[in-house]
Write an enzyme that holds these catalytic residues in place. Structure first.
Site, PDB file in Angstrom:
ATOM      1  N   HIS A  92       0.848  -1.186   0.000  1.00 15.91           N
ATOM      2  CA  HIS A  92       0.000   0.000   0.000  1.00 15.91           C
ATOM      3  C   HIS A  92       0.892   1.248   0.000  1.00 15.91           C
ATOM      4  O   HIS A  92       2.108   1.150   0.171  1.00 15.91           O
ATOM      5  CB  HIS A  92      -0.939   0.013   1.218  1.00 15.91           C
ATOM      6  CG  HIS A  92      -0.228  -0.125   2.514  1.00 15.91           C
ATOM      7  ND1 HIS A  92      -0.269  -1.269   3.273  1.00 15.91           N
ATOM      8  CD2 HIS A  92       0.583   0.727   3.184  1.00 15.91           C
ATOM      9  CE1 HIS A  92       0.464  -1.115   4.339  1.00 15.91           C
ATOM     10  NE2 HIS A  92       0.999   0.088   4.312  1.00 15.91           N
TER      11      HIS A  92
HETATM   12  C1  T46 Z   1       3.158   0.356   6.826  1.00 12.62           C
HETATM   13  C2  T46 Z   1       3.797  -0.955   7.127  1.00 12.62           C
HETATM   14  C3  T46 Z   1       5.275  -0.858   7.254  1.00 12.62           C
HETATM   15  C4  T46 Z   1      -4.037  -0.521  13.521  1.00 12.62           C
HETATM   16  O1  T46 Z   1      -5.139  -0.723  14.057  1.00 12.62           O
HETATM   17  N1  T46 Z   1      -3.241   0.504  13.964  1.00 12.62           N
HETATM   18  C5  T46 Z   1      -2.036   0.756  13.409  1.00 12.62           C
HETATM   19  O2  T46 Z   1      -1.340   1.714  13.822  1.00 12.62           O
HETATM   20  C6  T46 Z   1      -1.582  -0.071  12.331  1.00 12.62           C
HETATM   21  C7  T46 Z   1      -0.234   0.191  11.671  1.00 12.62           C
HETATM   22  C8  T46 Z   1      -2.388  -1.082  11.912  1.00 12.62           C
HETATM   23  N2  T46 Z   1      -3.589  -1.319  12.503  1.00 12.62           N
HETATM   24  C9  T46 Z   1      -4.406  -2.438  12.056  1.00 12.62           C
HETATM   25  C10 T46 Z   1      -4.949  -2.336  10.642  1.00 12.62           C
HETATM   26  C11 T46 Z   1      -5.022  -3.794  10.196  1.00 12.62           C
HETATM   27  O3  T46 Z   1      -6.266  -4.335  10.592  1.00 12.62           O
HETATM   28  O4  T46 Z   1      -3.599  -3.615  12.073  1.00 12.62           O
HETATM   29  C12 T46 Z   1      -3.910  -4.480  10.986  1.00 12.62           C
HETATM   30  C13 T46 Z   1      -2.681  -4.792  10.170  1.00 12.62           C
HETATM   31  O5  T46 Z   1      -2.279  -3.588   9.482  1.00 12.62           O
HETATM   32  P1  T46 Z   1      -1.683  -3.625   8.009  1.00 12.62           P
HETATM   33  O6  T46 Z   1      -2.310  -4.708   7.220  1.00 12.62           O
HETATM   34  O7  T46 Z   1      -1.778  -2.243   7.448  1.00 12.62           O
HETATM   35  O8  T46 Z   1      -0.178  -4.033   8.317  1.00 12.62           O
HETATM   36  P2  T46 Z   1       1.074  -3.945   7.352  1.00 12.62           P
HETATM   37  O9  T46 Z   1       2.200  -4.587   8.050  1.00 12.62           O
HETATM   38  O10 T46 Z   1       0.753  -4.429   5.986  1.00 12.62           O
HETATM   39  O11 T46 Z   1       1.376  -2.378   7.217  1.00 12.62           O
HETATM   40  C14 T46 Z   1       1.847  -1.667   8.336  1.00 12.62           C
HETATM   41  C15 T46 Z   1       1.254  -0.261   8.344  1.00 12.62           C
HETATM   42  O12 T46 Z   1      -0.174  -0.354   8.295  1.00 12.62           O
HETATM   43  C16 T46 Z   1       1.732   0.556   7.176  1.00 12.62           C
HETATM   44  O13 T46 Z   1       1.452   1.902   7.407  1.00 12.62           O
HETATM   45  O14 T46 Z   1       3.729   1.187   6.151  1.00 12.62           O
HETATM   46  O15 T46 Z   1       3.269  -1.592   8.291  1.00 12.62           O
END
Ligand code: T46
Length: 141
Positions: free
Chosen positions: A53
Site C-alpha cells: 500500500h
Molecule cells: C506500513 C507498514 C510498514 C491498527 O489498528 N493501527 C495501526 O497503527 C496499524 C499500523 C495497523 N492497525 C491495524 C490495521 C489492520 O487491521 O492492524 C492491521 C494490520 O495492518 P496492516 O495490514 O496495514 O499491516 P502492514 O504490516 O501491511 O502495514 C503496516 C502499516 O499499516 C503501514 O502503514 O507502512 O506496516
C-alpha cells in the site's frame, strides 16, 4: 509528494557504553519529522509479504531493531529494494510511496516511527489507484 530518491537511509545516533549500546531517535532531528505513533512488526511467518500500500500524507522511519527484512519502495516510476539489518539505520519513507516488506529473517522486529496516528483513510491499497494518485487524480483527499 516524493520519489524513491527521497527514501533515504538515516544513520542514527548510537551511544556506546561498556554496559551496551543505546540508539536515539528524536522527532524533528534524527527522524526528520515530529512523530505521533510507534508500532512494530514481529513474529512474521516465513515467506510473508507485508505492506502492499501507499500513504497519502504519512512519513515513516523503518528500523530493523532485530534481524533483517527487505523493503521495496516504488514511486510509480521506479522501484528500489533496501535491505534493513543495522540497528543504527532507519529507512525514511515519504508520502506517496508504495511499499512492500518481505524476506523477514527469523526473529526480525520492524520498528516503525510514524508522523501521524492511525488513519485508514490515509491508505491507498490498490496499485492501479496508486498510479492514478501519482498522476494527480484525486483519491479522496
Ligand atoms: C506500513 C507498514 C510498514 C491498527 O489498528 N493501527 C495501526 O497503527 C496499524 C499500523 C495497523 N492497525 C491495524 C490495521 C489492520 O487491521 O492492524 C492491521 C494490520 O495492518 P496492516 O495490514 O496495514 O499491516 P502492514 O504490516 O501491511 O502495514 C503496516 C502499516 O499499516 C503501514 O502503514 O507502512 O506496516
Amino acid at each position: 509528494m516524493g520519489t524513491i530518491k527521497d527514501c533515504i537511509i538515516i544513520k542514527l545516533n548510537v551511544i556506546h557504553r561498556s554496559a551496551g549500546d543505546l540508539a536515539v531517535v528524536e522527532g524533528g532531528k534524527d527522524a526528520p519529522f515530529p512523530f505521533k505513533r510507534i508500532y512494530y512488526l514481529f513474529n512474521v511467518p516465513d515467506g510473508v509479504v507485508r505492506g502492499g500500500h501507499a500513504h497519502k500524507h504519512l512519513y515513516q522511519l523503518l528500523i530493523a531493531i532485530n534481524g533483517s527484512f527487505t523493503v521495496v519502495v516504488d514511486d510509480g516510476f521506479e522501484q528500489q529494494e533496501v535491505k534493513l539489518f543495522k540497528q543504527n539505520e532507519g529507512l525514511l519513507i515519504v508520502p506517496g510511496i508504495w511499499r512492500e516488506l518481505k524476506d523477514f529473517s527469523g526473529g526480525a522486529v520492524a520498528l516503525v516511527i510514524a508522523s501521524e496516528g492511525y488513519d485508514a483513510e490515509d491508505y491507498i491499497r490498490d496499485y492501479a489507484q496508486f498510479i492514478r494518485f501519482r498522476n494527480g487524480d484525486s483519491v479522496n483527499s
